[in-house]
Write a protein that holds these residues in place. Structure first.
Motif: not given
Length: 704
Positions: A35-36, A56-60, A38-46
């Motif tokens: 979780l980024d 890359q497409a689902i990052d963010g 802002s609490g609104q998006h998901l970022l690449h972890g592993a």
């Protein structure tokens, strides 16, 4: 855990978690999204083995209610299982990505930290359409827990730069977490424990001592069932085998014995795995007690409400009985020759009595509204006949104040309708009384319409608009329909009143499924409009052609005079109160009525069986035999005496509640006349009772 304990970078730890799960499930690929800020998006972890294009497409990706498995799991805070990505609406925006990456199913678990704080998601992807097994769900949950530990430890380590004290605390916590995963128990306020298949406590956290008072070491090795209330043991034992077979979580509330011998209600969530049962308990004693207190308070309130209703019904009778004497005698006195001074005093008494009677009725109606016991009597009625008396009284009030009074009927505002005519009269009377009361000069007008539907004979409702040129109020801030409320405190001093009238009007209109609106400006008068859905019981064409429409009662002096008899009207009055006996006698004396008076229901039945009568006036509450029992006895006598025709019975009662009217009708009464009884009400009631008796059932030797 070794990487966590060794202080490895978070990306390396997350990568190791993903690879570890994938090693146990070669047919799957996994990913961790974080979780980024802002609490609104998901970022690449592993996601070491997912296609780079997909990663890359689902990052963010934004979290939301329809954002694939991971975005939706983060949004809802619960596990999302999608067995078939191409058919599941959660994946509508990402189906093409999954198809290109060769992904057919996806199960995502929210990564939750302390206090259920969302940290990210852990996902398991499969290249075929399938549902997860219990082992799959256990692994995804374990991976999410490990990721949570790693993420929170990373946050703790990041905090070292801010405060050395916090850094030492975070380092100590990390060392404890890395030494033994079981120390996670210590951070929970819930009762955490591990029980073997036989119910023996293997491990538990310090909250057991906090909640139940037992030292940690004292309970380890003892039976969990020994802590339960004897009445709860059987059900708990019965659940244990099912847990081992199903592997599903089980929820229950049971009573646990404290160290001091008392019991507390504990809500347990338990699940079995590998011949062990993992338990999470929470003390809900106060919650259950609060619910019990609430139920007791509700029962007490309902009992108090019933007592209030009984009290109001009794007070209604006690107040209306002497009030009947006052109003009735003054009404009779007003029909005699009086000096101008005497007539003025009588008029004042009449006005005060009428006001007092109105107040009693208003308080009873409000009590019924509050108790949700406001009932309607739906009957056929003639619109013009029902409204005529109310409008005439309002005209008289307006004339007395020097106000113009105007009534406009719409082109279809007539006919036979289905509804509660008594309440409709009450609504209009309240609105007109207010309009006249708060208008010092100018005009009060009424517009009455029947709103038609698709065809002229398909009405959609009765519309009434009452307009005045009185003091008005600020309709943007005032609440004229709130009980005991008047828009200006000086109103009460200037015009009087309790502030209940409009409250009752609104309740009645809404009980009939209608709507009411008010528009006004201070000093510019007010407009009250209502629409009540009603249905016609006869088309306008048939109504206009019907013969005998002139059935409305005439002036008081013509009521009994209009009944065609070749002898005096014979009336039996059953009334135990001497004052009320005299009231009826005085009111009927000018019409030459042959009145027989008895003081209880038993004597009324005896008199009825021995003599012919055209009408019976029956009081409801009397000694020896009350009016209901006497009415029933008279009806039984009539059924067993074919030679005796049915005689109308009008119930005179100070009991004005709805169930009293229903009881009178059930006993066989044709009419219910509420006390206090005026000349107009009594004579109109007699005429109505006689007029509604079918001709072939009319009393012998009486053509009425």
């Amino acid at each position: 855990m070794s990487l966590i304990a060794g202080g490895a970078p978070l990306p390396l730890i997350l990568d190791a978690i993903v690879r570890g799960v994938e090693a146990d499930h070669p047919d799957m690929v996994c990913s961790i999204l974080l979780l980024d800020a802002s609490g609104q998006h998901l970022l690449h972890g592993a996601a070491p083995n997912l296609p780079a294009v997909y990663t890359q497409a689902i990052d963010g990706v934004a979290i939301g209610p329809s954002a694939g498995s991971c975005g939706t799991a983060a949004y809802t805070g619960r596990r999302i299982v999608v067995a078939d990505i191409q058919t599941d609406p959660l994946w509508d925006a990402f189906k093409h990505l999954a198809r290109d990456a060769g992904l057919a199913s996806c199960w995502s678990e929210p990564i939750l930290g302390a206090g259920n704080r969302l940290l990210g998601t852990f996902a398991m992807y499969h290249r075929t359409v399938r549902e997860p097994t219990a082992d799959d769900l256990g692994d995804i949950l374990a991976a999410a827990h490990l990721a949570a530990i790693a993420i929170e430890r990373k946050e703790a380590l990041d905090a070292l730069a801010i405060s050395q004290v916090r850094a030492e605390r975070a380092t100590a916590d990390a060392q404890v977490l890395s030494r033994d995963f079981e120390t996670l128990f210590t951070v929970s306020q819930d009762l955490l424990s591990i029980v073997d298949a036989d119910g023996i406590l293997i491990n538990l956290n310090p909250s057991w001592e906090t909640v139940l008072g037992y030292p940690q070491g004292r309970l380890i090795g003892t039976s969990f069932f020994d802590l339960l209330h004897p009445d709860d043991v059987e059900s708990a034992v019965a659940v244990s085998p099912r847990l081992q077979v199903s592997g599903e979580a089980h929820y229950s509330v049971t009573r646990c014995r404290c160290a001091d011998g008392t019991y507390k209600h504990i809500e347990f969530r338990v699940r079995a795995s590998d011949h062990r049962v993992f338990c999470v308990g929470r003390d809900v004693t106060e919650h259950i007690q609060a619910e019990a207190d609430l139920r007791a308070a509700k029962a007490e309130a309902e009992a108090a409400n019933r007592a209030k209703s009984d009290f109001l019904a009794n007070m209604s009778h006690e107040v209306r009985t002497p009030l009947n004497g006052v109003i009735g005698i003054v009404d009779a006195l007003a029909r005699t020759e009086l000096s101008s001074a005497q007539r003025e005093m009588v008029t004042l008494i009449q006005g005060s009595g009428s006001t007092l009677e109105r107040l009693v009725s208003d308080f009873l109606d409000v009590s019924k509204v509050e108790a949700g016991r406001l009932e309607l009597e739906i009957r056929e009625f003639d619109l013009e006949e029902v409204l005529r008396g109310v409008l005439e009284i309002a005209r008289i009030r307006a004339d007395a104040k020097g106000l113009a009074f105007r009534v406009d009927y719409g082109p279809t505002a007539r006919g036979l309708l289905q509804g509660d005519s008594v309440r409709i009269r009450q609504i209009l009377d309240n609105l007109l009384s207010n309009a006249v009361k708060f208008t010092s000069d100018g005009e009060v007008s009424v517009r009455i319409e029947v709103l038609e539907g698709a065809t002229p004979d398909d009405p959609t409702g009765l519309s009434v608009e009452v307009r005045d040129t009185g003091v008005g109020f600020d309709s943007t801030t005032a609440t004229p329909f709130e009980r005991f409320s008047q828009t200006d405190k000086t109103i009460t001093r200037r015009f009087g009143g309790t502030g209940l009238g409009l409250t009752i009007v609104k309740a009645l209109v809404e009980a009939m499924g209608g709507e009411i609106h008010a528009e006004s400006q201070p000093g510019a008068g007010a407009v009250f409009s209502i629409v009540i859905p009603l249905a016609r019981s006869l088309t306008l064409a048939d109504y206009d052609q019907r013969l005998g429409r002139s059935l409305a009662p005439g002036p008081v002096n013509d009521v009994l005079g209009g009944i065609d008899t070749d002898r005096p009207l014979r009336i039996l009055l059953a009334e135990d109160n001497p004052t009320n006996q005299k009231v009826v006698d005085l009111l009927l004396a000018p019409f030459g009525v042959e009145l027989t008076i008895v003081e209880n229901g038993e004597l009324a039945v005896q008199a009825f069986t021995e003599n012919p009568f055209d009408l019976v006036l029956m009081d409801m509450q009397m000694p020896v035999m009350d009016g209901l029992a006497a009415t029933q006895a008279i009806r039984d006598y009539e059924r067993n005496s074919p030679e005796r025709a049915r005689v109308p019975i009008a119930m005179l009662s100070a009991n004005a509640m709805e169930h009293h009217r229903l009881a009178a009708a059930k006993a066989g009464a044709d009419l219910h006349i509420a006390k206090p009884v005026t000349a107009l009400a009594l004579l109109a009631g007699i005429e109505h009772a006689l007029a509604t008796t079918p001709r072939d059932e009319a009393p012998v030797s009486n053509s009425a």
